[in-house]
Design an enzyme around this catalytic site. Structure first.
Site, short mmCIF file in Angstrom:
data_model
loop_
_atom_site.label_atom_id
_atom_site.label_comp_id
_atom_site.label_asym_id
_atom_site.label_seq_id
_atom_site.Cartn_x
_atom_site.Cartn_y
_atom_site.Cartn_z
N ASP A 11 -21.16 23.25 -19.78
CA ASP A 11 -21.42 22.83 -18.15
C ASP A 11 -21.03 23.75 -17.20
O ASP A 11 -19.15 23.89 -17.67
CB ASP A 11 -22.21 21.76 -18.24
CG ASP A 11 -20.60 20.64 -17.86
OD1 ASP A 11 -19.93 20.43 -18.44
OD2 ASP A 11 -20.81 20.23 -17.20
N ASP A 28 -16.54 21.20 -28.87
CA ASP A 28 -17.23 22.25 -28.34
C ASP A 28 -15.17 22.79 -27.71
O ASP A 28 -15.92 23.97 -28.30
CB ASP A 28 -18.09 22.33 -26.38
CG ASP A 28 -17.29 21.28 -25.70
OD1 ASP A 28 -15.85 20.55 -25.87
OD2 ASP A 28 -17.99 21.28 -24.39
N ILE A 29 -15.65 22.75 -27.23
CA ILE A 29 -14.18 23.75 -26.67
C ILE A 29 -12.55 23.21 -26.86
O ILE A 29 -12.40 21.58 -26.61
CB ILE A 29 -14.38 24.12 -25.52
CG1 ILE A 29 -13.58 25.88 -24.97
CG2 ILE A 29 -14.17 23.74 -23.90
CD1 ILE A 29 -13.73 26.62 -23.97
N ILE A 30 -10.94 23.40 -26.86
CA ILE A 30 -9.97 22.93 -26.79
C ILE A 30 -10.03 23.85 -25.49
O ILE A 30 -9.66 25.04 -25.79
CB ILE A 30 -9.56 23.39 -28.33
CG1 ILE A 30 -9.47 22.60 -29.39
CG2 ILE A 30 -7.71 22.61 -28.00
CD1 ILE A 30 -10.01 21.39 -29.11
N ASP A 31 -8.99 23.25 -24.49
CA ASP A 31 -8.63 24.08 -23.27
C ASP A 31 -7.13 24.13 -23.29
O ASP A 31 -6.32 24.14 -24.07
CB ASP A 31 -9.33 23.50 -21.96
CG ASP A 31 -8.99 24.60 -20.96
OD1 ASP A 31 -8.91 25.97 -21.11
OD2 ASP A 31 -9.45 23.74 -19.96
N THR A 32 -7.09 22.82 -22.43
CA THR A 32 -5.45 21.72 -22.30
C THR A 32 -5.10 21.42 -23.87
O THR A 32 -4.64 21.83 -23.92
CB THR A 32 -5.31 21.37 -21.07
OG1 THR A 32 -5.97 20.03 -21.92
CG2 THR A 32 -5.48 21.77 -20.01
N GLY A 33 -6.19 21.11 -24.36
CA GLY A 33 -6.30 20.16 -25.68
C GLY A 33 -6.05 18.58 -25.32
O GLY A 33 -5.95 17.76 -25.92
N THR A 44 -7.72 16.48 -24.25
CA THR A 44 -8.95 15.46 -24.47
C THR A 44 -8.40 14.34 -25.58
O THR A 44 -8.71 13.29 -26.03
CB THR A 44 -10.20 16.47 -24.10
OG1 THR A 44 -10.59 16.85 -22.98
CG2 THR A 44 -11.62 14.99 -24.64
N LYS A 74 -9.02 28.42 -26.53
CA LYS A 74 -8.29 29.09 -25.59
C LYS A 74 -7.28 28.86 -25.65
O LYS A 74 -6.02 27.89 -24.76
CB LYS A 74 -9.02 28.51 -23.96
CG LYS A 74 -10.35 28.60 -23.26
CD LYS A 74 -10.55 28.73 -22.35
CE LYS A 74 -11.78 28.28 -21.72
NZ LYS A 74 -11.72 27.74 -20.50
P1 IMP Z 1 -9.33 19.69 -22.79
O1 IMP Z 1 -9.19 18.99 -22.40
O2 IMP Z 1 -8.59 20.70 -21.31
O3 IMP Z 1 -8.77 20.94 -24.63
O4 IMP Z 1 -10.85 20.18 -22.50
C1 IMP Z 1 -11.61 19.65 -22.68
C2 IMP Z 1 -12.90 19.97 -22.75
O5 IMP Z 1 -12.97 20.26 -21.35
C3 IMP Z 1 -14.36 20.69 -23.19
O6 IMP Z 1 -14.31 19.45 -24.45
C4 IMP Z 1 -14.79 20.25 -22.24
O7 IMP Z 1 -16.35 19.99 -22.09
C5 IMP Z 1 -14.35 20.77 -20.93
N1 IMP Z 1 -14.21 22.72 -20.59
C6 IMP Z 1 -12.89 22.99 -20.97
N2 IMP Z 1 -12.91 24.20 -20.79
C7 IMP Z 1 -13.92 24.17 -20.57
C8 IMP Z 1 -14.87 25.36 -19.70
O8 IMP Z 1 -14.82 27.07 -19.59
N3 IMP Z 1 -16.28 25.41 -19.91
C9 IMP Z 1 -16.32 24.84 -19.83
N4 IMP Z 1 -16.15 23.76 -20.06
C10 IMP Z 1 -15.15 23.21 -20.10
#
Ligand code: IMP
Length: 179
Positions: free
Chosen positions: A163, A104-109, A111, A135
């Protein structure tokens, strides 16, 4: 689009409307169809957040393909915990398959960065990553993104599968946390 909405205790403003999302989803499906013709790709959907995106891309795909699911989580409320938990594991072999990871989304990356070695260990024929949202300002772990529908600012969003503490996933549009 409608006005500000409330999910639990927080307010959100409209960000990406449903038709804008669906147009991008169709474009992605067309691109994947062109890139994976005769390769019978295996979609690997990362639960929970990617279920709606994966479903729509899969439905729009005009070539033979399979789909499987894994459940990874690192978020609590509107913040990443930094710990990635696998609560439903892989039950299919990726060996010699053309794998398309659907996130769904790459935030910090973190995961995907921490999960990718498990995929490569199984020696797939190829691995591509397709994400709905990225992001870049928040991304600190390297993730090789091959397909990205929308690059967005570093603000929390809900809707279209994403969510806030379990709620807001059923919205067909995406909303951004109000200031
Ligand atoms: P990462 O490991 O920080 O890249 O985060 C990935 C996971 O965090 C995503 O698969 C989402 O489930 C959750 N996530 C990150 N940003 C958001 C957001 O803005 N809204 C909801 N869920 C988020």
């Amino acid at each position: 689009m409608s006005q500000t909405i409330q999910v639990l205790d927080k307010h959100f403003v409209p960000f990406l409307d449903a038709s804008t999302i669906q147009t991008k989803v169709q474009e992605l499906a067309n691109q994947l169809a062109a890139d994976y013709q005769n390769k019978k790709p295996l979609f690997l959907c990362i639960l929970n957040g990617a279920f709606m995106f994966a479903s729509d891309v899969f439905k729009a795909l005009p070539i033979d393909a399979e789909i499987c699911f894994i459940k990874l989580a690192s978020y609590k409320g509107t913040k990443s915990t930094g710990n990635v938990i696998t609560s439903i594991g892989l039950d299919v072999s990726l060996t010699n398959r053309h794998v398309i990871v659907i996130e769904d989304i790459i935030d910090t990356g973190k995961t995907l960065h921490s999960f990718l070695p498990q995929i490569h260990n199984q020696q797939p024929a190829s691995v591509a990553i397709a994400v709905l949202l990225h992001k870049p300002e928040a991304t600190t772990y390297e993730v090789p993104i091959d397909y990205c529908c929308f690059t967005i600012p570093n603000k929390f969003v809900v809707g279209y599968g994403l969510d806030y503490d379990g709620f807001g996933r059923n919205l067909s549009a995406i909303y951004q946390l109000a200031e």
